[in-house]
Design a protein around this motif. Structure first.
Motif, mmCIF file in Angstrom:
data_model
loop_
_atom_site.group_PDB
_atom_site.id
_atom_site.type_symbol
_atom_site.label_atom_id
_atom_site.label_comp_id
_atom_site.label_asym_id
_atom_site.label_seq_id
_atom_site.Cartn_x
_atom_site.Cartn_y
_atom_site.Cartn_z
ATOM 1 N N TRP A 332 -0.476 2.861 3.321
ATOM 2 C CA TRP A 332 0.490 1.977 3.991
ATOM 3 C C TRP A 332 -0.136 1.338 5.226
ATOM 4 O O TRP A 332 0.072 0.155 5.491
ATOM 5 N N VAL A 333 -0.908 2.109 5.972
ATOM 6 C CA VAL A 333 -1.568 1.558 7.151
ATOM 7 C C VAL A 333 -2.575 0.481 6.745
ATOM 8 O O VAL A 333 -2.703 -0.558 7.404
ATOM 9 N N ALA A 334 -3.276 0.724 5.632
ATOM 10 C CA ALA A 334 -4.330 -0.195 5.207
ATOM 11 C C ALA A 334 -3.781 -1.503 4.648
ATOM 12 O O ALA A 334 -4.323 -2.582 4.914
ATOM 13 N N GLY A 335 -2.712 -1.438 3.862
ATOM 14 C CA GLY A 335 -2.245 -2.670 3.228
ATOM 15 C C GLY A 335 -0.796 -2.660 2.827
ATOM 16 O O GLY A 335 -0.382 -3.455 1.962
ATOM 17 N N GLU A 336 -0.009 -1.757 3.423
ATOM 18 C CA GLU A 336 1.421 -1.656 3.152
ATOM 19 C C GLU A 336 1.695 -1.651 1.640
ATOM 20 O O GLU A 336 1.078 -0.908 0.898
ATOM 21 N N MET A 337 2.615 -2.513 1.173
ATOM 22 C CA MET A 337 3.088 -2.448 -0.202
ATOM 23 C C MET A 337 1.962 -2.653 -1.216
ATOM 24 O O MET A 337 1.905 -1.993 -2.258
ATOM 25 N N VAL A 338 1.035 -3.541 -0.917
ATOM 26 C CA VAL A 338 -0.049 -3.833 -1.861
ATOM 27 C C VAL A 338 -0.928 -2.612 -2.052
ATOM 28 O O VAL A 338 -1.253 -2.221 -3.188
ATOM 29 N N ALA A 339 -1.327 -1.957 -0.955
ATOM 30 C CA ALA A 339 -2.192 -0.791 -1.047
ATOM 31 C C ALA A 339 -1.477 0.385 -1.698
ATOM 32 O O ALA A 339 -2.076 1.127 -2.492
ATOM 33 N N VAL A 340 -0.195 0.573 -1.390
ATOM 34 C CA VAL A 340 0.567 1.664 -2.006
ATOM 35 C C VAL A 340 0.694 1.428 -3.510
ATOM 36 O O VAL A 340 0.608 2.373 -4.313
ATOM 37 N N THR A 341 0.885 0.168 -3.925
ATOM 38 C CA THR A 341 0.931 -0.147 -5.353
ATOM 39 C C THR A 341 -0.377 0.234 -6.023
ATOM 40 O O THR A 341 -0.388 0.799 -7.129
ATOM 41 N N GLY A 342 -1.495 -0.044 -5.363
ATOM 42 C CA GLY A 342 -2.784 0.363 -5.906
ATOM 43 C C GLY A 342 -2.877 1.860 -6.081
ATOM 44 O O GLY A 342 -3.410 2.359 -7.084
ATOM 45 N N LEU A 343 -2.335 2.625 -5.135
ATOM 46 C CA LEU A 343 -2.335 4.081 -5.229
ATOM 47 C C LEU A 343 -1.489 4.557 -6.404
ATOM 48 O O LEU A 343 -1.874 5.481 -7.141
ATOM 49 N N VAL A 344 -0.335 3.929 -6.606
ATOM 50 C CA VAL A 344 0.527 4.276 -7.740
ATOM 51 C C VAL A 344 -0.204 4.053 -9.059
ATOM 52 O O VAL A 344 -0.128 4.868 -9.983
ATOM 53 N N VAL A 345 -0.959 2.969 -9.150
ATOM 54 C CA VAL A 345 -1.712 2.663 -10.369
ATOM 55 C C VAL A 345 -2.848 3.657 -10.572
ATOM 56 O O VAL A 345 -3.133 4.084 -11.711
ATOM 57 N N VAL A 346 -3.520 4.058 -9.500
ATOM 58 C CA VAL A 346 -4.597 5.047 -9.607
ATOM 59 C C VAL A 346 -4.072 6.353 -10.190
ATOM 60 O O VAL A 346 -4.711 6.968 -11.051
#
Length: 366
Positions: A332-346
């Motif tokens: 979330w700190v790194a990219g908010e919604m976009v970065a969290v979406t990437g984590l969900v996909v990982v």
């Protein structure tokens, strides 16, 4: 107290840095106590661990209510973190072994799903009760009622049946504490099937930290602040529905579970693209599917634990979860919604490996 404690700290005069320090105490104690408390539950009594967890949290609220101030808040969080550690490993272990003793081991996913659903649904009446109590008697009334509720929970836990242990379990129960701890750690780290199930539980449960950011998403997408609480209430309700269906989802294999979670990830990504209040419906749908898969992950871990150190192994999963939560915060700190979406996909990419069942002819210990 849970919906109001941050406001209690602020209204007592604590700064943002001091409140963050309190959260750090809470997390640090929980991480440090997670595995040792699980071994204590295995060594002595899982039911006793649940009772102790409720009493410790009640004592923490006593300190907050009777002596509001930074020192009392920190001590209360330490007690709460310790109590939560005792509960986290013991609760699933006690239920699983109780069902196994009754010849109903296959029903664990369904029962665990109901438990998770009850926890989600409880958020709604708890929020209402906190509002009414605060309006009537302020933080003091909320605090003392919270003490009573924790003690009531401990009293209910004391009535839960704990199956007697025999054979290997009886030997483990009378073994030394360090031997019990070693048994649990060895199983969690050396058995491939347990390691994979533990990985799934840690990654999936860690993602639950996303819930902390749902209000921020809603307001960033244009929802008025006064409408956020009502909009947020729908998400745990759908999550409860997903948890309740976890037992049926348990019939799916690794491929089917990956498909269900993959659909959830697509819904989450869709909300990130829409960036509109209507996207909260996608978030709610994601949360429901996600909670169903999480229930199955918990059940698969319990099914794969073969020793009497069940609470210890479950606590190792809890420790790994605490570490996984930080990845959500960093994303979330790194990219908010976009970065969290990437984590969900990982996480979606890891699940086929984590859920994979042993091939025929391959010993489960390998």
């Amino acid at each position: 107290m849970y919906p109001l404690y941050a406001l209690l700290f602020a209204d007592t005069g604590l700064s943002g840095a001091e409140i963050s320090a309190l959260f750090a105490v809470w997390s640090a104690v929980g991480i440090a106590a997670e595995v040792p408390s699980g071994a204590l539950a295995d060594r002595f009594s899982r039911r006793g661990a649940l009772v102790l967890g409720g009493v410790l949290q009640a004592l923490g609220y006593v300190l907050w209510t009777a002596f509001p101030g930074f020192a009392a808040f920190a001590a209360g969080f330490a007690l709460w973190g310790l109590g939560g550690a005792f509960v986290s490993g013991a609760s699933e272990s006690l239920v699983y072994d109780g069902l196994a003793a009754a010849g109903a081991r296959a029903h664990f996913a369904r029962v665990h799903g109901w438990m998770e659903a009850a926890g989600q649904l409880a958020q709604v009446p708890v929020a209402v009760a906190a509002t009414v109590l605060f309006a009537t008697g302020g933080y003091e009334l909320v605090g003392w009622v919270s003490v009573g509720m924790c003690l009531a929970a401990a009293a209910v836990a004391a009535r839960l049946p704990e199956p007697p242990r025999s054979g290997e379990e009886g030997h483990a129960a009378v073994a030394g504490y360090l031997a019990t701890l070693r048994t649990g750690l060895r199983e969690a780290l050396s058995r491939a099937l347990v390691r994979r199930a533990l990985l799934a539980v840690a990654l999936l449960t860690g993602l639950d930290a996303i819930e902390e950011y749902f209000p921020l998403m809603a307001r960033a997408w244009g929802l008025p602040t006064e409408a956020v609480p009502l909009a947020m209430a729908a998400i745990p309700l759908v999550g409860a529905l997903g948890s309740a269906f976890g037992g049926r989802a348990g019939r799916l294999g690794a491929r089917g579970l990956t498909v269900v979670y993959g659909l959830a990830a697509l819904l989450f990504a869709g909300a990130a693209v829409v960036r509109h209040p209507a996207g909260l419906a996608l978030i709610a749908a994601f949360y429901g599917l996600y909670r169903a898969v999480l229930v199955v992950a918990d059940a698969r871990l319990q099914d794969r634990i073969g020793s009497a150190a069940r609470a210890t192994v479950t606590s190792v999963a809890g420790l790994a979860t605490e570490l996984a939560v930080f990845s959500v915060y960093l994303a979330w700190v790194a990219g908010e919604m976009v970065a969290v979406t990437g984590l969900v996909v990982v996480v979606a990419a890891v699940l086929p490996y984590a859920f994979r069942a042993p091939r025929a002819g391959i010993p489960v210990q390998v």
